[in-house]
Motif scaffolding. Structure first.
Motif, mmCIF file in Angstrom:
data_model
loop_
_atom_site.group_PDB
_atom_site.id
_atom_site.type_symbol
_atom_site.label_atom_id
_atom_site.label_comp_id
_atom_site.label_asym_id
_atom_site.label_seq_id
_atom_site.Cartn_x
_atom_site.Cartn_y
_atom_site.Cartn_z
ATOM 1 N N VAL A 162 0.835 -1.204 0.000
ATOM 2 C CA VAL A 162 0.000 0.000 0.000
ATOM 3 C C VAL A 162 0.869 1.253 0.000
ATOM 4 C CG1 VAL A 162 -1.621 1.327 1.385
ATOM 5 C CG2 VAL A 162 -1.990 -1.109 1.061
ATOM 6 N N GLN A 163 1.970 1.229 0.752
ATOM 7 C CA GLN A 163 2.881 2.368 0.814
ATOM 8 C C GLN A 163 3.485 2.683 -0.546
ATOM 9 O OE1 GLN A 163 4.072 4.242 3.774
ATOM 10 N NE2 GLN A 163 4.906 5.537 2.173
ATOM 11 N N SER A 164 3.745 1.649 -1.343
ATOM 12 C CA SER A 164 4.462 1.835 -2.610
ATOM 13 C C SER A 164 3.535 2.119 -3.795
ATOM 14 C CB SER A 164 5.296 0.589 -2.917
ATOM 15 O OG SER A 164 4.462 -0.551 -3.095
ATOM 16 N N LEU A 165 2.237 2.022 -3.605
ATOM 17 C CA LEU A 165 1.313 2.239 -4.716
ATOM 18 C C LEU A 165 1.280 3.698 -5.154
ATOM 19 C CD1 LEU A 165 -1.842 0.111 -3.805
ATOM 20 C CD2 LEU A 165 -0.276 -0.286 -5.701
ATOM 21 N N PRO A 166 1.140 3.951 -6.466
ATOM 22 C CA PRO A 166 0.917 5.332 -6.930
ATOM 23 C C PRO A 166 -0.561 5.689 -6.799
ATOM 24 C CG PRO A 166 1.082 3.852 -8.811
ATOM 25 C CD PRO A 166 1.311 2.999 -7.587
ATOM 26 N N TYR A 167 -0.836 6.889 -6.296
ATOM 27 C CA TYR A 167 -2.215 7.331 -6.106
ATOM 28 C C TYR A 167 -2.467 8.544 -6.987
ATOM 29 C CZ TYR A 167 -1.968 4.208 -2.157
ATOM 30 O OH TYR A 167 -1.803 3.094 -1.380
ATOM 31 N N CYS A 168 -3.432 8.391 -7.874
ATOM 32 C CA CYS A 168 -3.735 9.474 -8.800
ATOM 33 C C CYS A 168 -5.230 9.764 -8.783
ATOM 34 C CB CYS A 168 -3.274 9.108 -10.204
ATOM 35 S SG CYS A 168 -3.405 7.367 -10.597
ATOM 36 N N GLY A 169 -5.576 10.918 -9.272
ATOM 37 C CA GLY A 169 -6.967 11.320 -9.247
ATOM 38 C C GLY A 169 -7.341 11.856 -7.886
ATOM 39 N N SER A 170 -8.400 11.341 -7.317
ATOM 40 C CA SER A 170 -8.909 11.840 -6.036
ATOM 41 C C SER A 170 -8.060 11.339 -4.869
ATOM 42 C CB SER A 170 -10.362 11.387 -5.852
ATOM 43 O OG SER A 170 -10.836 11.745 -4.574
ATOM 44 N N ASN A 171 -8.015 12.134 -3.802
ATOM 45 C CA ASN A 171 -7.377 11.709 -2.556
ATOM 46 C C ASN A 171 -8.392 11.644 -1.416
ATOM 47 O OD1 ASN A 171 -7.808 14.457 -2.196
ATOM 48 N ND2 ASN A 171 -5.939 14.739 -0.973
ATOM 49 N N VAL A 172 -9.659 11.486 -1.780
ATOM 50 C CA VAL A 172 -10.749 11.461 -0.817
ATOM 51 C C VAL A 172 -11.104 10.014 -0.484
ATOM 52 C CG1 VAL A 172 -13.162 12.057 -0.385
ATOM 53 C CG2 VAL A 172 -11.678 13.649 -1.616
ATOM 54 N N ILE A 173 -11.070 9.673 0.810
ATOM 55 C CA ILE A 173 -11.446 8.346 1.301
ATOM 56 C C ILE A 173 -12.792 8.473 2.005
ATOM 57 C CG2 ILE A 173 -10.828 6.452 2.849
ATOM 58 C CD1 ILE A 173 -7.907 7.210 2.476
ATOM 59 N N GLU A 174 -13.789 7.771 1.496
ATOM 60 C CA GLU A 174 -15.143 7.857 2.060
ATOM 61 C C GLU A 174 -15.265 6.978 3.308
ATOM 62 O OE1 GLU A 174 -17.634 9.690 0.971
ATOM 63 O OE2 GLU A 174 -16.802 10.462 -0.894
ATOM 64 N N HIS A 175 -14.465 7.279 4.301
ATOM 65 C CA HIS A 175 -14.423 6.478 5.529
ATOM 66 C C HIS A 175 -13.888 7.374 6.638
ATOM 67 C CE1 HIS A 175 -14.273 2.962 8.022
ATOM 68 N NE2 HIS A 175 -14.280 2.088 7.034
ATOM 69 N N TYR A 176 -14.076 6.957 7.897
ATOM 70 C CA TYR A 176 -13.509 7.726 9.004
ATOM 71 C C TYR A 176 -12.164 7.169 9.444
ATOM 72 C CZ TYR A 176 -15.463 3.954 11.874
ATOM 73 O OH TYR A 176 -15.771 2.730 12.399
ATOM 74 N N VAL A 177 -11.722 6.076 8.795
ATOM 75 C CA VAL A 177 -10.438 5.457 9.098
ATOM 76 C C VAL A 177 -9.827 4.977 7.783
ATOM 77 C CG1 VAL A 177 -11.436 3.165 9.434
ATOM 78 C CG2 VAL A 177 -9.278 3.730 10.535
ATOM 79 N N CYS A 178 -8.511 4.858 7.735
ATOM 80 C CA CYS A 178 -7.869 4.355 6.517
ATOM 81 C C CYS A 178 -8.190 2.878 6.349
ATOM 82 C CB CYS A 178 -6.348 4.562 6.597
ATOM 83 S SG CYS A 178 -5.849 6.182 6.037
ATOM 84 N N ASP A 179 -8.710 2.546 5.197
ATOM 85 C CA ASP A 179 -9.119 1.186 4.877
ATOM 86 C C ASP A 179 -8.445 0.816 3.564
ATOM 87 O OD1 ASP A 179 -10.496 -1.149 5.304
ATOM 88 O OD2 ASP A 179 -12.320 -0.459 4.312
ATOM 89 N N PHE A 180 -7.708 -0.304 3.542
ATOM 90 C CA PHE A 180 -6.911 -0.546 2.336
ATOM 91 C C PHE A 180 -7.750 -0.808 1.081
ATOM 92 C CE2 PHE A 180 -7.093 -4.989 3.818
ATOM 93 C CZ PHE A 180 -7.363 -5.663 2.634
ATOM 94 N N PRO A 181 -8.962 -1.386 1.150
ATOM 95 C CA PRO A 181 -9.760 -1.466 -0.080
ATOM 96 C C PRO A 181 -10.094 -0.083 -0.649
ATOM 97 C CG PRO A 181 -10.596 -2.999 1.554
ATOM 98 C CD PRO A 181 -9.602 -2.131 2.251
ATOM 99 N N ALA A 182 -10.309 0.892 0.245
ATOM 100 C CA ALA A 182 -10.576 2.257 -0.220
ATOM 101 C C ALA A 182 -9.357 2.843 -0.905
ATOM 102 C CB ALA A 182 -10.997 3.133 0.957
ATOM 103 N N LEU A 183 -8.163 2.577 -0.371
ATOM 104 C CA LEU A 183 -6.940 3.065 -1.003
ATOM 105 C C LEU A 183 -6.720 2.423 -2.363
ATOM 106 C CD1 LEU A 183 -4.195 3.386 1.781
ATOM 107 C CD2 LEU A 183 -5.379 5.194 0.551
ATOM 108 N N LEU A 184 -7.055 1.140 -2.485
ATOM 109 C CA LEU A 184 -6.886 0.462 -3.768
ATOM 110 C C LEU A 184 -7.713 1.126 -4.865
ATOM 111 C CD1 LEU A 184 -6.859 -3.358 -2.907
ATOM 112 C CD2 LEU A 184 -4.953 -1.794 -3.182
ATOM 113 N N LYS A 185 -8.886 1.616 -4.505
ATOM 114 C CA LYS A 185 -9.745 2.275 -5.487
ATOM 115 C C LYS A 185 -9.162 3.605 -5.948
ATOM 116 C CE LYS A 185 -14.226 1.948 -5.162
ATOM 117 N NZ LYS A 185 -14.594 0.895 -6.136
ATOM 118 N N LEU A 186 -8.255 4.185 -5.149
ATOM 119 C CA LEU A 186 -7.628 5.456 -5.514
ATOM 120 C C LEU A 186 -6.326 5.271 -6.288
ATOM 121 C CD1 LEU A 186 -8.073 7.475 -2.184
ATOM 122 C CD2 LEU A 186 -9.593 7.387 -4.176
#
Length: 311
Positions: A162-186
């Motif tokens: 998760v740390q090494s993934l590139p994140y593009c587009g939105s940086n908005v997580i629709e959650h109150y805590v970091c959830d790795f499935p949500a990060l995968l979608k970003l």
């Protein structure tokens, strides 16, 4: 956003609470449950530490469960509360990865501790004469070391990926805590290999412990049904039922969260499941185990009698 900016996001917005219809009520309910959970688990830990009658393997694992529950709350709730009260819903990538690693490690450890507790009940009920040998202190300590090692080592690759993934587009997580499935979608990278790794972890952390739990309780049920003493049968079943309540709630929510493909991920459902794995079990565990356990109730009465002023 071009490829040169694909890794530019180092900060994310946790907006799960903001987008709720009644965020104040939800936040207040979370704080109330957290207060009850911290009070109950703290009291349980004090009782187990102070009362010599609770220095048994079952209570040793129960204290491990209480520590995990308190840790899960402290990883999530302070950051969530600070963001909500300050109206600044940000978290760094490093903080997000740390939160994922700690919550998943704690969740994995809880799965394994619940399996260890079911094995303890199996030995106590089905092999009582061998209990002092099979569940001696060195065995319990070895099991605990194995639980934390297996959980942390199985989650470490997920955190690194998760740390090494590139994140593009939105940086908005629709959650109150970091959830790795949500990060995968970003992420704009191919995460299919990562999803296979997660499914492997599910087998290790979810299926293997639940297999131990099911096998233990099937054996216990057969043993209990063969008891002549109705009182002994009720006592054994009462102890096991309380454990199974926790197992059902925790494993059900965890399975719905981490075995569903990322393409079917729903932030709204994920927030509900998160409450069911990190907030509700810590609140219920002390009451489920204490109210159905005469030893814990006796230790609680003894503690309050010592604290009460003598006339």
């Amino acid at each position: 956003m071009g490829n040169e900016n694909a890794t530019s996001w180092t900060e994310f917005l946790l907006v799960g609470l903001v987008h709720l219809r009644t965020p104040n009520i939800f936040f207040g309910a979370i704080l109330l449950m957290v207060f009850v959970a911290l009070l109950g688990n703290g009291l349980l830990l004090i009782l187990i530490q102070r009362d010599s009658s609770l220095h048994a393997p079952m209570y040793f694992f129960l204290s491990q469960l209480a520590c995990i529950d308190v840790g899960q709350i402290l990883v999530i709730v302070p950051k969530m509360s600070a963001n909500f009260l300050a109206h600044r819903n940000t978290i760094s990538l490093g903080g997000c990865v740390a939160q994922i690693f700690l919550t998943l490690t704690g969740g994995g450890a809880e799965c394994l501790v619940l399996a260890a507790m079911s094995y303890d009940r199996y030995v106590a009920i089905c092999r009582p004469l061998q209990y002092p040998i099979l569940m001696r202190r060195t065995t319990c300590l070895t099991m605990t070391a194995g639980i934390w090692s297996l959980s942390s080592l199985s989650i470490m690759p997920i955190a690194i990926f998760v740390q090494s993934l590139p994140y593009c587009g939105s940086n908005v997580i629709e959650h109150y805590v970091c959830d790795f499935p949500a990060l995968l979608k970003l992420s704009c990278a191919d995460t299919s290999a990562f999803e296979k790794l997660v499914y492997f972890d599910d087998v290790v952390i979810l299926l293997l412990p639940i297999s131990v739990i099911v096998a233990s309780y099937i054996t216990i049920l057969v043993q209990v049904l063969g008891m002549r003493s109705v009182k002994g049968r009720h006592k054994a079943l009462g102890t096991c039922v309380s454990h199974l309540c926790v197992v059902g709630l925790f494993y059900g929510a965890a399975a719905l969260t981490y075995t569903v493909p990322v393409s079917f991920y729903s932030a709204q459902r994920a927030m509900i499941y998160s409450v069911c794995t990190t907030i509700i079990p810590p609140m219920l565990n002390p009451f489920i185990y204490s109210l159905r356990n005469r030893d814990v109730l006796a230790a609680l009465r003894k503690l309050f009698l010592k604290r009460a002023p003598h006339k």
